[in-house]
Write an enzyme that holds these catalytic residues in place. Sequence first.
Site, PDB file in Angstrom:
ATOM      1  N   GLY A 130       0.825  -1.102  -0.175  1.00  0.00           N
ATOM      2  CA  GLY A 130       0.035   0.190   0.206  1.00  0.00           C
ATOM      3  C   GLY A 130       0.886   0.827   0.251  1.00  0.00           C
ATOM      4  N   LYS A 187      -8.291  -4.967  12.046  1.00  0.00           N
ATOM      5  CA  LYS A 187      -7.014  -4.444  13.149  1.00  0.00           C
ATOM      6  C   LYS A 187      -6.968  -4.951  14.293  1.00  0.00           C
ATOM      7  CE  LYS A 187      -6.298  -1.639   9.706  1.00  0.00           C
ATOM      8  NZ  LYS A 187      -4.947  -1.714   8.585  1.00  0.00           N
ATOM      9  N   TYR A 189     -13.715  -3.430   9.384  1.00  0.00           N
ATOM     10  CA  TYR A 189     -12.767  -2.170  10.032  1.00  0.00           C
ATOM     11  C   TYR A 189     -12.226  -3.238  11.604  1.00  0.00           C
ATOM     12  CZ  TYR A 189      -8.631   0.753   9.381  1.00  0.00           C
ATOM     13  OH  TYR A 189      -7.648   1.371   8.725  1.00  0.00           O
ATOM     14  N   ASN A 191       0.838  -2.628   5.122  1.00  0.00           N
ATOM     15  CA  ASN A 191       0.784  -1.783   5.415  1.00  0.00           C
ATOM     16  C   ASN A 191      -0.982  -1.467   4.848  1.00  0.00           C
ATOM     17  OD1 ASN A 191       0.033   1.329   5.568  1.00  0.00           O
ATOM     18  ND2 ASN A 191      -0.359   1.797   3.235  1.00  0.00           N
ATOM     19  N   SER A 236      -5.039   0.009  13.543  1.00  0.00           N
ATOM     20  CA  SER A 236      -5.535   1.592  13.794  1.00  0.00           C
ATOM     21  C   SER A 236      -6.084   1.746  15.050  1.00  0.00           C
ATOM     22  CB  SER A 236      -6.750   1.215  12.904  1.00  0.00           C
ATOM     23  OG  SER A 236      -7.742   2.528  13.064  1.00  0.00           O
ATOM     24  N   VAL A 280      -1.993  -7.938  -2.365  1.00  0.00           N
ATOM     25  CA  VAL A 280      -1.088  -8.586  -1.400  1.00  0.00           C
ATOM     26  C   VAL A 280      -3.111  -9.787  -0.451  1.00  0.00           C
ATOM     27  CG1 VAL A 280      -0.350  -6.517  -0.004  1.00  0.00           C
ATOM     28  CG2 VAL A 280      -2.856  -7.400   0.392  1.00  0.00           C
TER      29      VAL A 280
END
Length: 246
Positions: free
Chosen positions: A12, A155, A151, A86, A138, A60
């Site tokens: 990324g 994370k 998300y 990332n 995050s 990825v």
Amino acid sequence: MRLSGKTAVITGGTRGLGRAIAERYLREGARVVCAARNPYDIKEVIDLDPDRCAYLPVDVTSDQSVDALMAETVDTFGGVDILVANAGVSRDGRVDRLALDDWRDMVSTNLTGVFLCTRAAVPYLERSDAGRIVTVSSSMATRVAVGAAGYCATKAAVEMFTRVSAIELAPRGILVNALAPGILDEGMGQQVTANDRIWSKYRTRLSLGRPGTGEEAADAAVFLAGPEASYVNGHVLEVNGGLLWS
């Protein structure tokens, strides 16, 4: 020049935080591979030092693509010393309305992608005299955010993956830590600051009264990859300016 002589692979790495880290690593003397599905405007970064920076395509979520990335990095720069995992995506949706494809996209990119990149990098990193893996989590990994179950969950999983990997890989000379940014003016954070309704809600949660910059988060990524972090392993470093959350 804290990263002089080191080669870093940043997934990324062609926009947002990944690009900011790439630029910072170049200023610290590293050779940098910016890896992503799309090059975007990466030529501006490569032009900073064409001899020490390259773009390589990668997906990825594909083990073959990730394996090829590591092998091509070695062909280009002679080795791999640092991996910055990332690459990530975010798809909004409450749990009762989140599309299965969106869930799978987050899991395959945010979590499986970190696993595949880590696994592929290990044989090269253990040849380095200072192998480093920096995963990118995050602040939302440890905070409830309505509409962000996928998300937040991925994370949070990245952070536990980081801790386990740190213990397993330490005997092979590889340190593994996570960088957990708060709201930045880069990448996904721009979606927050650009929306007046959302930003008015989140701005009050920032004790410094402003979002962080990509450069501020990239400085932390330099620390985790550099010599000052030689006794830091399995740590999650939050860079959020004192994020208040209720």
